[in-house]
Structures are given as C-alpha cells and as structure tokens.
Motif scaffolding. Structure first.
Motif, PDB file in Angstrom:
ATOM      1  N   ASP A 110      -7.334  -9.095  -2.969  1.00 13.17           N
ATOM      2  CA  ASP A 110      -8.497  -8.319  -2.765  1.00 13.17           C
ATOM      3  C   ASP A 110      -9.278  -8.772  -1.583  1.00 13.17           C
ATOM      4  O   ASP A 110     -10.331  -8.897  -2.008  1.00 13.17           O
ATOM      5  CB  ASP A 110      -9.001  -8.055  -4.046  1.00 13.17           C
ATOM      6  N   VAL A 111      -8.779  -9.135  -0.580  1.00 11.74           N
ATOM      7  CA  VAL A 111      -9.514  -9.734   0.571  1.00 11.74           C
ATOM      8  C   VAL A 111     -10.119  -8.666   1.255  1.00 11.74           C
ATOM      9  O   VAL A 111      -9.900  -7.744   1.555  1.00 11.74           O
ATOM     10  CB  VAL A 111      -8.695 -10.434   1.555  1.00 11.74           C
ATOM     11  N   ALA A 112     -11.690  -8.983   1.567  1.00  6.07           N
ATOM     12  CA  ALA A 112     -12.538  -8.293   2.126  1.00  6.07           C
ATOM     13  C   ALA A 112     -12.549  -8.570   3.722  1.00  6.07           C
ATOM     14  O   ALA A 112     -12.315  -9.792   3.950  1.00  6.07           O
ATOM     15  CB  ALA A 112     -13.900  -8.168   1.793  1.00  6.07           C
ATOM     16  N   GLY A 113     -13.012  -7.670   4.518  1.00 10.43           N
ATOM     17  CA  GLY A 113     -13.102  -8.199   5.936  1.00 10.43           C
ATOM     18  C   GLY A 113     -13.920  -9.211   6.295  1.00 10.43           C
ATOM     19  O   GLY A 113     -13.694 -10.254   6.878  1.00 10.43           O
ATOM     20  N   ASP A 114     -15.036  -9.036   5.694  1.00 12.40           N
ATOM     21  CA  ASP A 114     -15.951  -9.981   5.637  1.00 12.40           C
ATOM     22  C   ASP A 114     -16.137 -10.765   4.389  1.00 12.40           C
ATOM     23  O   ASP A 114     -17.053 -10.330   3.364  1.00 12.40           O
ATOM     24  CB  ASP A 114     -17.500  -9.825   6.203  1.00 12.40           C
TER      25      ASP A 114
ATOM     26  N   PHE B 236      -0.210  -3.770   7.896  1.00 10.45           N
ATOM     27  CA  PHE B 236      -0.507  -2.454   7.669  1.00 10.45           C
ATOM     28  C   PHE B 236      -0.590  -1.586   9.164  1.00 10.45           C
ATOM     29  O   PHE B 236      -0.193  -0.131   9.134  1.00 10.45           O
ATOM     30  CB  PHE B 236      -1.719  -2.529   7.097  1.00 10.45           C
ATOM     31  N   GLU B 237      -0.981  -2.267  10.247  1.00 10.46           N
ATOM     32  CA  GLU B 237      -0.934  -1.559  11.428  1.00 10.46           C
ATOM     33  C   GLU B 237       0.339  -1.309  11.839  1.00 10.46           C
ATOM     34  O   GLU B 237       0.597  -0.164  12.411  1.00 10.46           O
ATOM     35  CB  GLU B 237      -1.324  -2.475  12.543  1.00 10.46           C
ATOM     36  N   ALA B 238       1.508  -1.797  11.594  1.00 12.40           N
ATOM     37  CA  ALA B 238       2.687  -1.680  12.056  1.00 12.40           C
ATOM     38  C   ALA B 238       3.147  -0.557  11.042  1.00 12.40           C
ATOM     39  O   ALA B 238       4.049   0.622  11.387  1.00 12.40           O
ATOM     40  CB  ALA B 238       3.842  -2.656  12.017  1.00 12.40           C
ATOM     41  N   ALA B 239       2.883  -0.349   9.937  1.00 15.55           N
ATOM     42  CA  ALA B 239       3.125   0.523   8.892  1.00 15.55           C
ATOM     43  C   ALA B 239       2.852   2.052   9.229  1.00 15.55           C
ATOM     44  O   ALA B 239       3.235   3.040   9.085  1.00 15.55           O
ATOM     45  CB  ALA B 239       2.621   0.128   7.436  1.00 15.55           C
ATOM     46  N   ALA B 240       1.411   1.920   9.840  1.00 15.01           N
ATOM     47  CA  ALA B 240       0.854   3.218  10.352  1.00 15.01           C
ATOM     48  C   ALA B 240       1.412   3.679  11.532  1.00 15.01           C
ATOM     49  O   ALA B 240       1.758   4.783  11.650  1.00 15.01           O
ATOM     50  CB  ALA B 240      -0.722   2.765  10.852  1.00 15.01           C
ATOM     51  N   ALA B 241       1.919   2.752  12.458  1.00 13.97           N
ATOM     52  CA  ALA B 241       2.637   3.112  13.398  1.00 13.97           C
ATOM     53  C   ALA B 241       3.879   3.642  13.079  1.00 13.97           C
ATOM     54  O   ALA B 241       4.560   4.809  13.655  1.00 13.97           O
ATOM     55  CB  ALA B 241       2.791   1.989  14.415  1.00 13.97           C
TER      56      ALA B 241
ATOM     57  N   ARG C 287     -17.496  -1.000   0.899  1.00 15.74           N
ATOM     58  CA  ARG C 287     -17.304  -2.395   0.619  1.00 15.74           C
ATOM     59  C   ARG C 287     -16.570  -3.378   1.478  1.00 15.74           C
ATOM     60  O   ARG C 287     -16.550  -4.593   1.080  1.00 15.74           O
ATOM     61  CB  ARG C 287     -16.939  -2.721  -1.011  1.00 15.74           C
ATOM     62  N   GLY C 288     -15.820  -2.953   2.335  1.00  9.13           N
ATOM     63  CA  GLY C 288     -15.124  -3.926   3.317  1.00  9.13           C
ATOM     64  C   GLY C 288     -13.925  -4.514   3.080  1.00  9.13           C
ATOM     65  O   GLY C 288     -13.367  -5.229   3.752  1.00  9.13           O
ATOM     66  N   SER C 289     -13.006  -3.661   1.964  1.00  8.01           N
ATOM     67  CA  SER C 289     -11.656  -4.078   1.882  1.00  8.01           C
ATOM     68  C   SER C 289     -11.037  -4.128   3.310  1.00  8.01           C
ATOM     69  O   SER C 289     -11.085  -3.303   4.057  1.00  8.01           O
ATOM     70  CB  SER C 289     -11.036  -2.900   0.841  1.00  8.01           C
ATOM     71  N   ASN C 290     -10.121  -4.996   3.115  1.00  4.28           N
ATOM     72  CA  ASN C 290      -9.650  -5.405   4.523  1.00  4.28           C
ATOM     73  C   ASN C 290      -8.395  -4.430   5.015  1.00  4.28           C
ATOM     74  O   ASN C 290      -8.211  -4.092   6.193  1.00  4.28           O
ATOM     75  CB  ASN C 290      -8.948  -6.646   4.655  1.00  4.28           C
ATOM     76  N   PHE C 291      -7.549  -3.840   4.131  1.00  2.59           N
ATOM     77  CA  PHE C 291      -6.327  -3.219   4.473  1.00  2.59           C
ATOM     78  C   PHE C 291      -6.486  -1.808   4.761  1.00  2.59           C
ATOM     79  O   PHE C 291      -5.848  -1.218   5.656  1.00  2.59           O
ATOM     80  CB  PHE C 291      -5.267  -3.454   3.563  1.00  2.59           C
TER      81      PHE C 291
ATOM     82  N   ARG D 190      -5.953   2.455   8.953  1.00  3.93           N
ATOM     83  CA  ARG D 190      -6.706   3.828   9.699  1.00  3.93           C
ATOM     84  C   ARG D 190      -6.594   3.559  11.021  1.00  3.93           C
ATOM     85  O   ARG D 190      -6.228   4.414  11.556  1.00  3.93           O
ATOM     86  CB  ARG D 190      -8.025   3.809   9.060  1.00  3.93           C
ATOM     87  N   ASP D 191      -7.124   2.568  11.574  1.00  2.67           N
ATOM     88  CA  ASP D 191      -7.275   2.022  13.090  1.00  2.67           C
ATOM     89  C   ASP D 191      -5.866   1.877  13.817  1.00  2.67           C
ATOM     90  O   ASP D 191      -5.539   2.322  14.832  1.00  2.67           O
ATOM     91  CB  ASP D 191      -7.760   0.505  13.334  1.00  2.67           C
TER      92      ASP D 191
END
Length: 344
Positions: free
Chosen positions: A123-127, A160-165, A191-195, A200-201
């Motif tokens: 459950d890694v956050a971006g920060d 996740f980026e490749a999954a979105a693509a 809360r900044g969850s990383n995925f 989205r992006d």
C-alpha cells in the motif's frame, strides 16, 4: 549511538538478557522481553549488523507493513497480504504483519530488535514516509508499489501505465472515440496512493495519443454517488460510448445496476472494461472484459527479491509486471444509432 549496555541499563536487566531477548535463543519472560523492546525503541538501538552476519543468524521472518486506512478496500488489501504470506511460506519464511496506520514506528521497532530478516512494503503512497525509514534502517526491503522517489529502492508492481494504455487500445480497436474513466473514491487519490494516479495519467496519455475524447469521475462507494458521477460524466461527454472502470468491485456492481436501470445494454449500447481488477469479473451481468491485477504476480516476485537481499545486496530496480487482457464479451463496436439516454 546507543549500545547494548544502554539498553540493559534502561531495561534494568543484564546484557546477556538483552541478547537473549533480541535473539530468541533462550526463553525470556514476556514482561522482561517487553521492557527490553521498549528500551530498544526509546534508545533507537540497532544491533551491529556485522556481528549478526558473522554469527550467521537469520530469523526467517519478514515484516509486512500494510497499514489500514479509513478508505482501505479490505478484500483487495487482504488479497495482497495473503499472497505475500503464501509466497513467504514457500521459502520457509513467516510474516509479521504491521497494520497500524502510522507504520514508521513499527518498522523501527522490528528492525532495531532484529526480529526480522527484511521488510516488504505494501500500500505504497506516492510520498511515503516509510521510504526514508527504510533508507535509514538499511535492511533488506522490497516495495510492492512505486513511490515518487524510488532511488536506491527495490520495487515491483503491475505496470499500471501500460494497463491503462492497453485498455484504451482495446476500445479504440473496437471503434470507440469517446471513453469515460470511472476511478476510485476521491479519498484514495487525496491520501496519495501511488497506483490510481499512475493509471489515470496513463489513461489520459494513451487517449491523447489516439485522439480520443475522455471524461473522468471519482464516485464514492454508494449507489447515489455512482448515479451522480455517471450523470456528470455523460453531461461532459454525451457522445461517450465506452467506460473503463478502475475502481472497487462494489462500484462495478453499482455502475452496471445504474446502466441497467436506465435501459443501457452492455455491450450493445455501451462497452465496459474492468481495469486492474483484483477480483473476478465473470460473475457480473454481463461478464466484463478485464485487465486483472493479480496479487500473486507482484507479491511472489517481491518475496523473491527480499530473499535475494538477505543473502547480499542487489542492484536497486523497478520491476513492472506486464498487463494481460481477458475477453468476456463486454466490448463491441459503438452503436450506429441513437442509444437510450444515459441520464435519469
């Protein structure tokens, strides 16, 4: 830096008792062990790593830091916890689960007392506050997820980026030119969850590359919020012919219920794709095409990388699991006739 003598003095025990309490080589009264661990934590004591290596001691335990938050989706969260535990057992390791919301104190405690051979971060956050602690402790560690500052870390996760693509590519190939994205609840992003932002992006970037129009909404988990979100999405993009759901299972159910109530048939009137789903999608009505998030894929690799680090340092890295697409019949070409109104 605190020494074992300081720990013994604060705990009111002998040096040998401190050693036994930390190594587990002899039975120590629970109250005594607790005093020693409290002293270790308050002093910030860390046993000499070199001495442990010379002694060849291992605990065959990994700490799994997996804090629960107010908006944690328990089924997916526990699927990852279970996958880590299963992978660890295959390597004759046990898992010490740290679930408190403020996880840094737990990491310091287990590392300073030599209770574990390494740490797995979930459950890694971006920060993520745990990044600095892991670097400070200098213990073997693997992140299941990717913080923004991943320098010097060992990380593994679904791409996740490749999954979105891939989601956009599948819908574009079917002829869709306006695609809506239904995301997680706003609190997950706040809360900044990383995925979620990575997906989205990646979705926005892939849509822009294909010249596809998009709309994005983040409903809460309840049915009324889903209805409001769908109204907002179709108000922004009334020409939308496909939806990508990057959300929890309950939101998938709510979305399909609302579409059914409004006379929209999947995929005849609207195509729907479940992206990065940690659950099966063949029980929905209709079953949904999916790009799954399989906990075992990243968790087993994370445990393997942690074990490699216990044997000696390895190169920092980010390993991304390639996404896979499974067809269930919920994607079709866009309708060539006016469809029923998507709004109530």
């Amino acid at each position: 830096m605190a020494s074992i003598h300081d720990v013994a003095r604060v705990a009111g025990v002998s040096i040998s008792t401190v050693s036994y309490a930390l190594s587990g080589k002899r039975s120590i009264a629970a109250s005594t062990r607790l005093r020693v661990l409290d002293a270790v934590e308050s002093l910030g004591y860390r046993p000499n790593a070199g001495a442990r290596m010379l002694a060849g001691t291992r605990t065959n335990i990994f700490a799994l830091t997996a804090p629960f938050h107010a908006d944690t989706y328990a089924p997916a969260h526990m699927a990852f916890v279970l996958a880590v535990a299963q992978a660890a057992r295959e390597h004759d390791y046990d898992v010490l689960l740290l679930t408190q919301d403020e996880a840094t104190s737990g990491l310091r405690r287990v590392a300073s007392s030599s209770l574990v051979d390494g740490i797995i971060v979930l459950d890694v956050a971006g920060d993520d506050d745990r990044v600095a602690v892991i670097r400070e402790l200098g213990v073997p560690a693997t992140f299941i997820g990717i913080p923004r500052d991943a320098a010097g870390l060992v990380c593994v996760d679904l791409d996740f980026e490749a999954a979105a693509a891939l989601a956009v590519e599948k819908l574009v190939a079917a002829g869709h030119r306006s695609i809506g994205l239904i995301g997680h609840s706003p609190g997950v992003y706040a809360r900044g969850s990383n995925f979620p932002p990575r997906f989205r992006d990646g979705f926005f970037a892939a849509a822009a590359a294909h010249g596809v129009e998009t709309a994005f909404v983040m409903p809460e988990r309840d049915g009324p919020s889903v209805r409001i979100a769908l109204d907002a999405l179709f108000a922004e993009r009334p020409e939308t012919t496909a939806l990508v759901l990057h959300a929890e299972e309950s939101m998938h159910t709510a979305v399909l219920d609302v579409l059914r109530e409004r006379g929209l048939r999947v995929p005849r009137d609207l195509s729907v794709l479940a992206a990065c789903a940690s659950f099966e999608t063949d029980h929905f009505e209709p079953p949904l095409d999916t790009i799954p998030l399989v906990a075992a894929d990243s968790c087993w690799r994370a445990v393997t990388l942690a074990i490699e680090q216990v044997s000696g340092p390895i190169e920092p890295r980010i390993e991304l699991v390639p996404p896979r697409f499974y067809e269930r019949g919920s994607i079709a070409p866009p309708p060539d006739r006016p469809r029923a109104s998507p709004r109530s």
